[in-house]
Design a protein around this motif. Structure first.
Motif, PDB file in Angstrom:
ATOM      1  N   LEU A  43       0.831  -1.211   0.000  1.00 35.76           N
ATOM      2  CA  LEU A  43       0.000   0.000   0.000  1.00 35.76           C
ATOM      3  C   LEU A  43       0.861   1.255   0.000  1.00 35.76           C
ATOM      4  CD1 LEU A  43      -3.062  -0.604   2.347  1.00 35.76           C
ATOM      5  CD2 LEU A  43      -3.107   0.135  -0.037  1.00 35.76           C
ATOM      6  N   SER A  44       1.969   1.211   0.725  1.00 33.74           N
ATOM      7  CA  SER A  44       2.887   2.356   0.746  1.00 33.74           C
ATOM      8  C   SER A  44       3.421   2.641  -0.653  1.00 33.74           C
ATOM      9  CB  SER A  44       4.056   2.085   1.703  1.00 33.74           C
ATOM     10  OG  SER A  44       3.607   1.847   3.008  1.00 33.74           O
ATOM     11  N   HIS A  45       3.884   1.587  -1.338  1.00 33.95           N
ATOM     12  CA  HIS A  45       4.353   1.772  -2.714  1.00 33.95           C
ATOM     13  C   HIS A  45       3.236   2.322  -3.593  1.00 33.95           C
ATOM     14  CE1 HIS A  45       8.277  -0.072  -2.398  1.00 33.95           C
ATOM     15  NE2 HIS A  45       7.804  -1.261  -2.061  1.00 33.95           N
ATOM     16  N   LEU A  46       2.046   1.738  -3.483  1.00 33.56           N
ATOM     17  CA  LEU A  46       0.919   2.102  -4.340  1.00 33.56           C
ATOM     18  C   LEU A  46       0.510   3.561  -4.139  1.00 33.56           C
ATOM     19  CD1 LEU A  46      -1.229   1.094  -6.361  1.00 33.56           C
ATOM     20  CD2 LEU A  46      -2.629   0.464  -4.392  1.00 33.56           C
ATOM     21  N   ILE A  47       0.361   3.983  -2.900  1.00 33.58           N
ATOM     22  CA  ILE A  47      -0.083   5.352  -2.613  1.00 33.58           C
ATOM     23  C   ILE A  47       0.906   6.378  -3.145  1.00 33.58           C
ATOM     24  CG2 ILE A  47      -0.461   7.008  -0.730  1.00 33.58           C
ATOM     25  CD1 ILE A  47      -1.729   4.597   0.826  1.00 33.58           C
ATOM     26  N   VAL A  48       2.200   6.141  -2.910  1.00 31.69           N
ATOM     27  CA  VAL A  48       3.198   7.106  -3.377  1.00 31.69           C
ATOM     28  C   VAL A  48       3.302   7.087  -4.905  1.00 31.69           C
ATOM     29  CG1 VAL A  48       5.633   7.776  -3.239  1.00 31.69           C
ATOM     30  CG2 VAL A  48       4.434   7.020  -1.187  1.00 31.69           C
ATOM     31  N   ALA A  49       3.138   5.930  -5.523  1.00 38.35           N
ATOM     32  CA  ALA A  49       3.140   5.870  -6.990  1.00 38.35           C
ATOM     33  C   ALA A  49       1.981   6.691  -7.566  1.00 38.35           C
ATOM     34  CB  ALA A  49       3.057   4.423  -7.462  1.00 38.35           C
ATOM     35  N   ILE A  50       0.836   6.624  -6.923  1.00 39.29           N
ATOM     36  CA  ILE A  50      -0.318   7.417  -7.369  1.00 39.29           C
ATOM     37  C   ILE A  50      -0.048   8.907  -7.173  1.00 39.29           C
ATOM     38  CG2 ILE A  50      -2.737   7.957  -6.860  1.00 39.29           C
ATOM     39  CD1 ILE A  50      -3.088   4.918  -6.276  1.00 39.29           C
ATOM     40  N   ILE A  51       0.549   9.268  -6.042  1.00 40.12           N
ATOM     41  CA  ILE A  51       0.878  10.682  -5.774  1.00 40.12           C
ATOM     42  C   ILE A  51       1.801  11.236  -6.859  1.00 40.12           C
ATOM     43  CG2 ILE A  51       2.173  12.212  -4.210  1.00 40.12           C
ATOM     44  CD1 ILE A  51       1.011  10.493  -1.889  1.00 40.12           C
ATOM     45  N   PHE A  52       2.758  10.427  -7.293  1.00 41.18           N
ATOM     46  CA  PHE A  52       3.697  10.879  -8.317  1.00 41.18           C
ATOM     47  C   PHE A  52       3.215  10.582  -9.741  1.00 41.18           C
ATOM     48  CE2 PHE A  52       6.409  11.296  -4.676  1.00 41.18           C
ATOM     49  CZ  PHE A  52       7.175  12.415  -4.996  1.00 41.18           C
ATOM     50  N   ARG A  53       1.924  10.299  -9.879  1.00 39.52           N
ATOM     51  CA  ARG A  53       1.241  10.137 -11.159  1.00 39.52           C
ATOM     52  C   ARG A  53       1.829   9.035 -12.042  1.00 39.52           C
ATOM     53  NH1 ARG A  53       1.305  15.951 -13.241  1.00 39.52           N
ATOM     54  NH2 ARG A  53       1.878  16.762 -11.248  1.00 39.52           N
ATOM     55  N   HIS A  54       2.268   7.957 -11.411  1.00 40.87           N
ATOM     56  CA  HIS A  54       2.695   6.793 -12.194  1.00 40.87           C
ATOM     57  C   HIS A  54       1.443   6.024 -12.613  1.00 40.87           C
ATOM     58  CE1 HIS A  54       7.146   6.421 -10.984  1.00 40.87           C
ATOM     59  NE2 HIS A  54       6.762   7.671 -10.885  1.00 40.87           N
ATOM     60  N   HIS A  55       1.512   5.400 -13.766  1.00 38.95           N
ATOM     61  CA  HIS A  55       0.397   4.596 -14.261  1.00 38.95           C
ATOM     62  C   HIS A  55       0.511   3.197 -13.650  1.00 38.95           C
ATOM     63  CE1 HIS A  55      -2.615   2.922 -16.886  1.00 38.95           C
ATOM     64  NE2 HIS A  55      -1.751   1.995 -17.272  1.00 38.95           N
ATOM     65  N   ILE A  56      -0.461   2.814 -12.839  1.00 38.19           N
ATOM     66  CA  ILE A  56      -0.459   1.499 -12.191  1.00 38.19           C
ATOM     67  C   ILE A  56      -1.019   0.495 -13.198  1.00 38.19           C
ATOM     68  CG2 ILE A  56      -1.223   0.137 -10.215  1.00 38.19           C
ATOM     69  CD1 ILE A  56       0.515   2.638  -9.517  1.00 38.19           C
ATOM     70  N   THR A  57      -0.184  -0.463 -13.599  1.00 39.21           N
ATOM     71  CA  THR A  57      -0.637  -1.466 -14.566  1.00 39.21           C
ATOM     72  C   THR A  57      -1.259  -2.667 -13.875  1.00 39.21           C
ATOM     73  OG1 THR A  57       1.571  -2.431 -14.642  1.00 39.21           O
ATOM     74  CG2 THR A  57       1.030  -0.784 -16.322  1.00 39.21           C
ATOM     75  N   GLU A  58      -0.724  -3.012 -12.700  1.00 36.22           N
ATOM     76  CA  GLU A  58      -1.249  -4.155 -11.960  1.00 36.22           C
ATOM     77  C   GLU A  58      -0.673  -4.127 -10.548  1.00 36.22           C
ATOM     78  OE1 GLU A  58      -1.543  -9.013 -12.485  1.00 36.22           O
ATOM     79  OE2 GLU A  58       0.004  -7.915 -13.581  1.00 36.22           O
TER      80      GLU A  58
ATOM     81  N   PHE B 143      10.548  14.922 -14.949  1.00 32.52           N
ATOM     82  CA  PHE B 143      11.390  14.999 -13.754  1.00 32.52           C
ATOM     83  C   PHE B 143      10.596  14.590 -12.512  1.00 32.52           C
ATOM     84  CE2 PHE B 143      12.875  17.389 -10.036  1.00 32.52           C
ATOM     85  CZ  PHE B 143      14.159  16.869  -9.935  1.00 32.52           C
ATOM     86  N   TYR B 144       9.358  15.049 -12.431  1.00 32.51           N
ATOM     87  CA  TYR B 144       8.503  14.740 -11.282  1.00 32.51           C
ATOM     88  C   TYR B 144       8.308  13.231 -11.127  1.00 32.51           C
ATOM     89  CZ  TYR B 144       4.426  14.883  -8.190  1.00 32.51           C
ATOM     90  OH  TYR B 144       3.561  14.683  -7.142  1.00 32.51           O
ATOM     91  N   GLN B 145       8.032  12.547 -12.220  1.00 34.36           N
ATOM     92  CA  GLN B 145       7.811  11.106 -12.144  1.00 34.36           C
ATOM     93  C   GLN B 145       9.114  10.353 -11.885  1.00 34.36           C
ATOM     94  OE1 GLN B 145       5.412   9.543 -15.311  1.00 34.36           O
ATOM     95  NE2 GLN B 145       3.655  10.803 -14.759  1.00 34.36           N
ATOM     96  N   LYS B 146      10.239  10.818 -12.422  1.00 35.36           N
ATOM     97  CA  LYS B 146      11.527  10.185 -12.121  1.00 35.36           C
ATOM     98  C   LYS B 146      11.878  10.383 -10.648  1.00 35.36           C
ATOM     99  CE  LYS B 146      14.178  11.962 -15.320  1.00 35.36           C
ATOM    100  NZ  LYS B 146      15.285  12.247 -16.241  1.00 35.36           N
ATOM    101  N   LEU B 147      11.617  11.566 -10.122  1.00 38.84           N
ATOM    102  CA  LEU B 147      11.850  11.828  -8.699  1.00 38.84           C
ATOM    103  C   LEU B 147      10.973  10.906  -7.845  1.00 38.84           C
ATOM    104  CD1 LEU B 147      13.198  13.668  -6.561  1.00 38.84           C
ATOM    105  CD2 LEU B 147      11.205  15.162  -6.780  1.00 38.84           C
ATOM    106  N   GLY B 148       9.789  10.622  -8.336  1.00 33.97           N
ATOM    107  CA  GLY B 148       8.876   9.730  -7.629  1.00 33.97           C
ATOM    108  C   GLY B 148       9.451   8.352  -7.395  1.00 33.97           C
ATOM    109  N   ASN B 149      10.322   7.875  -8.282  1.00 30.94           N
ATOM    110  CA  ASN B 149      10.932   6.556  -8.102  1.00 30.94           C
ATOM    111  C   ASN B 149      11.670   6.443  -6.773  1.00 30.94           C
ATOM    112  OD1 ASN B 149      10.050   5.428 -10.530  1.00 30.94           O
ATOM    113  ND2 ASN B 149      11.770   6.296 -11.658  1.00 30.94           N
ATOM    114  N   ILE B 150      12.345   7.497  -6.378  1.00 32.63           N
ATOM    115  CA  ILE B 150      13.069   7.496  -5.095  1.00 32.63           C
ATOM    116  C   ILE B 150      12.078   7.356  -3.952  1.00 32.63           C
ATOM    117  CG2 ILE B 150      14.513   8.877  -3.549  1.00 32.63           C
ATOM    118  CD1 ILE B 150      15.659  10.176  -6.141  1.00 32.63           C
TER     119      ILE B 150
END
Length: 142
Positions: free
Chosen positions: A59-74, A98-105
């Protein structure tokens, strides 16, 4: 100037090196415990006992991925599978953003914050009165 450099080095130690050491130690001990438990019982029992931790972690990974506008495939918050993967979040991002790359961290370190928040919440709401209580609030230095 020397005092400023000393303060900077101390902050690097507290906010970068110490968390890395703690995270590595927890990961190492968790791996040892999981291996021992699997040997003593079975993979299925280990997976069932780790249910809450895996759900909070994913859930932690999922929530932050959504915050950084990553497309959740599964994603799977928890599963018992033959390959030993208990949960996952598959995502895609725009490498030119840049925003989405920063999100990876932040996506990578999200479980440290998520699990810590879950532990602090449990301690706050189900701690036995009269026992020593750790205060999980961040307080400014005075």
């Amino acid at each position: 100037m020397t005092e400023l450099l000393l303060q900077f080095a101390q902050n690097i130690g507290y906010f970068l090196i110490l968390p890395i050491i703690i995270a590595w130690s927890i990961s190492f001990l968790s791996s040892l415990l999981s291996q021992w438990l699997t040997i003593q019982t079975s993979y299925t029992i280990t997976a069932i006992l780790s249910f809450f931790g895996v759900v909070i972690h994913e859930l932690s990974h999922l929530i932050v991925a959504i915050i950084f506008r990553h497309h959740i495939t599964e994603f799977r918050l928890w599963q018992i599978s033959d390959d030993g993967v208990l949960g996952y979040v598959n995502r895609e991002y725009n490498p030119s953003s840049f925003y989405q790359k920063l999100g990876n961290i932040f996506i990578s370190i999200a479980p440290i914050v998520g699990v810590t928040a879950a532990i602090c919440s449990l301690m706050k709401f189900i701690w036995v009165p009269g026992l020593y209580m750790v205060d999980c609030k961040i307080k400014p230095n005075t």
